[in-house]
Motif scaffolding. Structure first.
Motif, PDB file in Angstrom:
ATOM      1  N   ALA A   1      98.573 113.359  86.611  1.00 60.84           N
ATOM      2  CA  ALA A   1      97.416 113.975  87.276  1.00 60.84           C
ATOM      3  C   ALA A   1      97.356 115.469  86.973  1.00 60.84           C
ATOM      4  N   ALA A   2      98.516 116.134  87.047  1.00 58.00           N
ATOM      5  CA  ALA A   2      98.537 117.583  86.801  1.00 58.00           C
ATOM      6  C   ALA A   2      98.146 117.878  85.354  1.00 58.00           C
ATOM      7  N   TYR A   3      98.626 117.048  84.441  1.00 62.88           N
ATOM      8  CA  TYR A   3      98.277 117.265  83.036  1.00 62.88           C
ATOM      9  C   TYR A   3      96.770 117.101  82.840  1.00 62.88           C
ATOM     10  N   CYS A   4      96.230 116.043  83.445  1.00 57.85           N
ATOM     11  CA  CYS A   4      94.803 115.734  83.315  1.00 57.85           C
ATOM     12  C   CYS A   4      93.948 116.918  83.791  1.00 57.85           C
ATOM     13  N   ILE A   5      94.190 117.395  84.995  1.00 65.04           N
ATOM     14  CA  ILE A   5      93.312 118.440  85.549  1.00 65.04           C
ATOM     15  C   ILE A   5      93.578 119.795  84.879  1.00 65.04           C
ATOM     16  N   GLU A   6      94.824 120.059  84.521  1.00 63.34           N
ATOM     17  CA  GLU A   6      95.105 121.377  83.907  1.00 63.34           C
ATOM     18  C   GLU A   6      94.566 121.463  82.484  1.00 63.34           C
ATOM     19  N   ARG A   7      94.549 120.341  81.762  1.00 72.47           N
ATOM     20  CA  ARG A   7      93.872 120.360  80.461  1.00 72.47           C
ATOM     21  C   ARG A   7      92.360 120.440  80.682  1.00 72.47           C
ATOM     22  N   GLY A   8      91.890 119.646  81.660  1.00 70.13           N
ATOM     23  CA  GLY A   8      90.449 119.606  81.932  1.00 70.13           C
ATOM     24  C   GLY A   8      89.909 120.989  82.271  1.00 70.13           C
ATOM     25  N   MET A   9      90.623 121.723  83.120  1.00 66.85           N
ATOM     26  CA  MET A   9      90.154 123.065  83.513  1.00 66.85           C
ATOM     27  C   MET A   9      90.120 123.989  82.298  1.00 66.85           C
ATOM     28  N   ASN A  10      91.097 123.872  81.414  1.00 71.57           N
ATOM     29  CA  ASN A  10      91.083 124.734  80.222  1.00 71.57           C
ATOM     30  C   ASN A  10      89.923 124.387  79.289  1.00 71.57           C
ATOM     31  N   ILE A  11      89.630 123.087  79.194  1.00 71.50           N
ATOM     32  CA  ILE A  11      88.522 122.677  78.325  1.00 71.50           C
ATOM     33  C   ILE A  11      87.200 123.210  78.900  1.00 71.50           C
ATOM     34  N   LEU A  12      87.099 123.158  80.244  1.00 72.06           N
ATOM     35  CA  LEU A  12      85.889 123.697  80.891  1.00 72.06           C
ATOM     36  C   LEU A  12      85.792 125.213  80.666  1.00 72.06           C
ATOM     37  N   ALA A  13      86.912 125.906  80.813  1.00 75.25           N
ATOM     38  CA  ALA A  13      86.906 127.365  80.608  1.00 75.25           C
ATOM     39  C   ALA A  13      86.431 127.693  79.193  1.00 75.25           C
ATOM     40  N   GLN A  14      86.933 126.897  78.244  1.00 73.14           N
ATOM     41  CA  GLN A  14      86.550 127.133  76.841  1.00 73.14           C
ATOM     42  C   GLN A  14      85.043 126.947  76.668  1.00 73.14           C
ATOM     43  N   LYS A  15      84.502 125.882  77.295  1.00 75.77           N
ATOM     44  CA  LYS A  15      83.066 125.623  77.146  1.00 75.77           C
ATOM     45  C   LYS A  15      82.241 126.737  77.804  1.00 75.77           C
ATOM     46  N   LEU A  16      82.739 127.267  78.920  1.00 75.93           N
ATOM     47  CA  LEU A  16      82.023 128.324  79.632  1.00 75.93           C
ATOM     48  C   LEU A  16      82.241 129.710  79.008  1.00 75.93           C
ATOM     49  N   GLY A  17      83.189 129.779  78.052  1.00 74.44           N
ATOM     50  CA  GLY A  17      83.548 131.077  77.476  1.00 74.44           C
ATOM     51  C   GLY A  17      84.217 131.975  78.497  1.00 74.44           C
ATOM     52  N   MET A  18      84.997 131.379  79.373  1.00 68.19           N
ATOM     53  CA  MET A  18      85.616 132.109  80.485  1.00 68.19           C
ATOM     54  C   MET A  18      87.122 132.060  80.336  1.00 68.19           C
ATOM     55  N   ASP A  19      87.804 133.060  80.833  1.00 66.38           N
ATOM     56  CA  ASP A  19      89.265 133.025  80.775  1.00 66.38           C
ATOM     57  C   ASP A  19      89.772 131.912  81.720  1.00 66.38           C
ATOM     58  N   PRO A  20      90.772 131.122  81.285  1.00 69.27           N
ATOM     59  CA  PRO A  20      91.239 130.016  82.136  1.00 69.27           C
ATOM     60  C   PRO A  20      91.795 130.465  83.484  1.00 69.27           C
ATOM     61  N   VAL A  21      92.348 131.686  83.553  1.00 68.88           N
ATOM     62  CA  VAL A  21      92.839 132.169  84.855  1.00 68.88           C
ATOM     63  C   VAL A  21      91.654 132.507  85.758  1.00 68.88           C
ATOM     64  N   GLU A  22      90.645 133.130  85.167  1.00 70.06           N
ATOM     65  CA  GLU A  22      89.452 133.488  85.952  1.00 70.06           C
ATOM     66  C   GLU A  22      88.802 132.234  86.536  1.00 70.06           C
ATOM     67  N   LEU A  23      88.708 131.182  85.718  1.00 64.76           N
ATOM     68  CA  LEU A  23      88.123 129.923  86.206  1.00 64.76           C
ATOM     69  C   LEU A  23      88.947 129.363  87.365  1.00 64.76           C
TER      70      LEU A  23
END
Ligand code: CDP
Length: 806
Positions: free
Chosen positions: A392-414
């Motif tokens: 579960a942790a792997y799923c959401i932590e990869r997912g959040m990074n992929i979303l950050a990339q799509k938004l052009g946002m830093d993953p910590v900021e997201l």
């Protein structure tokens, strides 16, 4: 004791209680070769058992001829499924409510499955016997890819249940389907996706791996025909559960079964379940009247006892343009191998995977999991993890990074935008959990400041420019991971295994001279319980930790408990220890009141004894009280000073952490270097900071292994191609990176000492940090997601696929 001659600090230091970096007491015997492991158990007349295993992943068994084997000098018996049928043990229940062949019955379903059990006077004779057993197989079509398990023309693997319409958790969709499990609000989640300004969708796979403890699974079974008693020494993480299960399936009364887990050389989930080796050794001992030892070798361990993960997670996140998450939708295809032998609480066929909303305030979420059979080894155990939390942790932590990339946002900021805020605790997640406590913002900010996150991002930007200008062939990745765990199963109303409710226990008995013994239902496999459990008692009861002996693992003496896995020991047994100590202390207070000739309410606790309020010189130490408890108790009071506590936790605990991995990758070779790894863990009250650090080091090393190479891989014909340490990545000190550890402390509000578990946190948080580092490194070249494990070859392939190398 003349308490006035020593300072308060000296009295506290002498206890070596909670918060002290007490040295591990068990290491005295471990470092001098004086541990007592199962293989050290040597009984008079002991025999040795070993398995004939199938070379085929899927085959009909046409015949088994044991005649030649029985003529091999030293071979006494060869057991097959037919022999076990006479005692109704050809199949055994799994912890997940399925059944599993003990010995192949009519067919085999995975390579290296147990086919016959040879019993001989020594291991060499058993091996000769194995080679002399003649098995005729008829190969059947093999199913390895879980994505084809439910194809209309897929071979039917489990013929024993091919017509069964319902699984343990609803209707089956196909003869190779095990269960479908859904959680969350589908309509609301679908609506969130329809309205979403931004969405991502990615298949995120967590490959098949294996806990591979240093000591493999093993047992010695000794049946005493005269007394009708069975004694089993085994590498059991949960000895009481094993005793109850053996009683239920063997019909030997539970009090005549003695299960002993001696020292254990690592478990990591591998030693929770029941294996054919245990059943066959017990039956062989009953048949021969002699003790029988079974010791797995490394290849057997890697290829037949419980694997971990094999989760294929189609992950979708809905969000606003500003980066506020509005919905999470996950579908998991779970490959369980030939039998569903997952070790999950009965209600949760995918374990605690519904913690997949992670550390983020998702207004709505929906999860569906389909479990399927394939021609692979059974299992699905929690490898240093609490029932699928790692996935579960792997799923959401990869997912959040992929979303950050799509938004052009830093993953910590997201992450900062979407974290559950401190004032929201206790927090009710969209998928049904109540998080007890957390302060995520403080943790991640501490991480950012300590590592100079902004500086690292600047350096990365410069390196990327240099790469584009052709000045370097090295790329740099920053792997951020922020995980929330869920550890400490029960409560018993929610959590049981095969109907056995999950709680834990402690019994404390203090002796007249002020020393004592304490026993628990848990079982250390290297986590240092003998050290830390005594520290809890030291603080609670004011008796030096060195004066408390800790004993675990013997079902005759330890109170009933559910054992050690999923970092449940501190949240559950740790609480039972404090509660038992408090019962002892309540009686001690009555004794002290009698000794000091005051009312109990006139006393106050002071480090290592009771003092009359306002009269500091009137004091009785616990040592004095222990003596009085036996030799001069108050009139009418029973002598003695002991208590037992069975602790059924009101909730689980939710440790969390902020990790960062800094990695450099040479695109031409795929060779990576972990330049820096920072791990901040918050496990509430810290019992022993040194042991916590050791747990974090070990867990990170395993996370590194899994993310960067460790894999159980099958070829298309069903052969295991990573069945030994030649191919299965086992990092040594040479490969292992340097670990920087840090902490914050957010106590659990419901745990008596505020402690949460920590043993598995670094594995849960570590894997996404490594994977996010690799993915972050490649992201500026146009990549969204590269599947684990990220070994040199796959990194090189990624560079090639992205057109960076010819
Ligand atoms: O169940 P398991 O022992 O594997 O995991 P755990 O409960 O996380 O404990 C692992 C080790 O870390 C034990 O020796 C604990 O006492 C110690 N620990 C600690 O010192 N403080 C904590 N808050 C949590 C664990």
């Amino acid at each position: 004791m003349n308490e006035m001659t020593v300072t308060r600090e000296e009295r506290e230091a002498k206890l070596e209680g909670m918060g002290c970096k007490r040295k591990r007491v068990e290491d005295i015997r471990f470092t001098q070769g004086k541990g007592n492991y199962v293989d050290d158990v040597k009984l008079p007349g002991m025999l040795h058992g070993d398995f004939v295993r199938s070379p085929h992943p899927h085959a009909r068994i046409k015949s088994i001829d044991k005649d030649k084997a029985l003529k091999v000098p030293g071979v006494l018996a060869v057991l097959t499924a037919e022999d076990l049928k006479s005692v109704n043990l050809a199949w055994m229940p799994t912890l997940a409510g399925d059944v599993q062949m003990v010995l192949a019955d009519d067919k085999v379903l995975f390579q290296n499955q147990e086919v016959a059990f040879v019993v001989a006077t020594d291991r060499y004779a058993a091996d000769d016997g194995i080679n002399a057993v003649e098995v005729e197989y008829e190969a059947l079509p093999v199913l390895i890819d879980p994505f084809h398990s439910m194809d209309p023309d897929a071979p039917v693997l489990r013929e024993d249940i091919k017509d069964k319409k319902d699984g343990a958790h609803g209707p089956r969709k196909h003869p190779n389907h095990i269960f479908e499990w859904t959680v969350g609000d589908k309509d609301l989640t679908d609506a969130a996706f329809r309205k979403a300004e931004v969405t991502i969708k990615e298949l995120i796979s967590y490959h098949r791996t294996h806990p591979s403890p240093l000591e493999t699974c093993q047992c010695v079974c000794s049946f005493d025909k005269v007394k009708g008693e069975l004694t089993i020494w085994g590498t059991f993480q949960a000895p009481h559960v094993i005793r109850t299960v053996v009683a239920l399936i063997s019909k030997i009364p539970e009090h005549k079964i003695h299960v002993i887990s001696p020292d254990i050389g690592g478990g990591f989930g591998n030693k929770v379940g029941a294996y054919p080796g245990y059943i066959c050794s017990a039956v062989a001992s009953i048949v021969t009247g002699k003790p029988v030892k079974w010791v797995e070798d490394r290849i057997e361990n890697l290829t037949s006892t419980s694997f971990a993960r094999d989760y294929h997670m189609t992950t979708e996140i809905a969000a606003t343009k500003e980066g506020m998450v509005t919905g999470l939708r996950v579908h998991v295809l779970a490959d369980h191998g030939a039998f569903d032998a997952c070790a999950d609480p009965s209600k949760w066929p995918a374990g605690f995977f519904n913690i997949v909303t992670g550390s983020y305030d998702f207004p709505t979420a929906h999860l569906a999991v389909d479990g399927v059979y394939t021609n692979k080894a059974p299992g699905g155990v929690a490898y240093r993890c609490s029932f699928r939390v790692t996935e579960a942790a792997y799923c959401i932590e990869r997912g959040m990074n992929i979303l950050a990339q799509k938004l052009g946002m830093d993953p910590v900021e997201l992450r900062l935008k979407n974290f559950i805020r401190p004032e929201q605790f206790p927090y009710h997640s969209a998928l049904g959990w109540e998080y007890d406590s957390g302060d995520y913002h403080t943790a991640i900010k501490k991480m950012m400041e300590t590592v100079d996150y902004a500086g690292l991002r600047r350096e990365q930007a410069e390196k990327r420019d240099a790469f584009k200008r052709g000045e370097t062939r090295e790329i740099m990745g920053l792997g951020v991971s922020f995980f929330t765990e869920i550890v400490g199963a029960g409560p018993s109303k929610n959590c049981d295994i095969l109907g056995i409710a999950m709680f834990d226990s402690c019994e404390i008995r203090l002796h007249p001279t002020g020393a004592g013994i304490a026993r628990m239902g848990t079982k250390s496999q290297g986590q240092g319980h003998e050290t830390t459990w005594a520290q809890i008692i030291a603080t609670e009861l004011g008796i030096p930790a060195d004066d408390i002996m800790i004993e675990e693992g013997n079902t005759d003496t330890a109170p009933y408990g559910l054992g050690t896995y999923g970092s449940r020991s501190t949240p559950v047994a740790g609480a039972a220890i404090a509660m038992a100590a408090r019962k002892v202390k309540a009686k001690a207070q009555m004794i002290a009141a009698y000794m000091l000739e005051v009312h109990e309410d006139d006393l106050e606790w002071d480090i290592d004894g009771f003092r009359v309020k306002g009269l500091p010189e009137r004091f009785k130490s616990m040592k004095d009280i222990c003596w009085a408890a036996y030799n001069a108790p108050p009139p009418g009071m029973e002598p003695g000073l002991e208590a037992v506590s069975y602790y059924d936790p009101p909730n689980m605990t939710y440790p969390f952490g902020a990790y960062l991995c800094v990695m450099d990758i040479d695109v031409d070779t795929g060779v990576y270097k972990v330049r820096r790894f920072y791990a901040l863990d918050d496990c509430g009250t810290r019992i022993n900071p040194m042991i916590i650090e050791g747990q974090v080091h070990g867990g990170l090393t395993e996370a590194f292994a899994i993310a960067m190479g460790q894999e159980i891989r099958y070829d298309n014909d069903g052969n295991v191609v990573t069945g030994s340490f030649m191919d299965f990545f086992m990092p040594t000190a040479v490969e292992t990176p340097h670990w920087e550890t840090d902490f914050t402390v957010t106590p659990s509000p419901h745990h008596p000492i505020g402690a949460k578990g920590v043993g598995e946190s670094p594995n849960v948080g570590g894997v996404p940090a490594f994977s996010n580092a690799v993915n972050d490194a490649f992201s500026f070249l146009g990549s969204t997601h590269i599947q684990m494990p990220h070994d040199f070859w796959r990194n090189w392939q990624a560079a090639k696929n992205l057109g960076v190398i010819a």
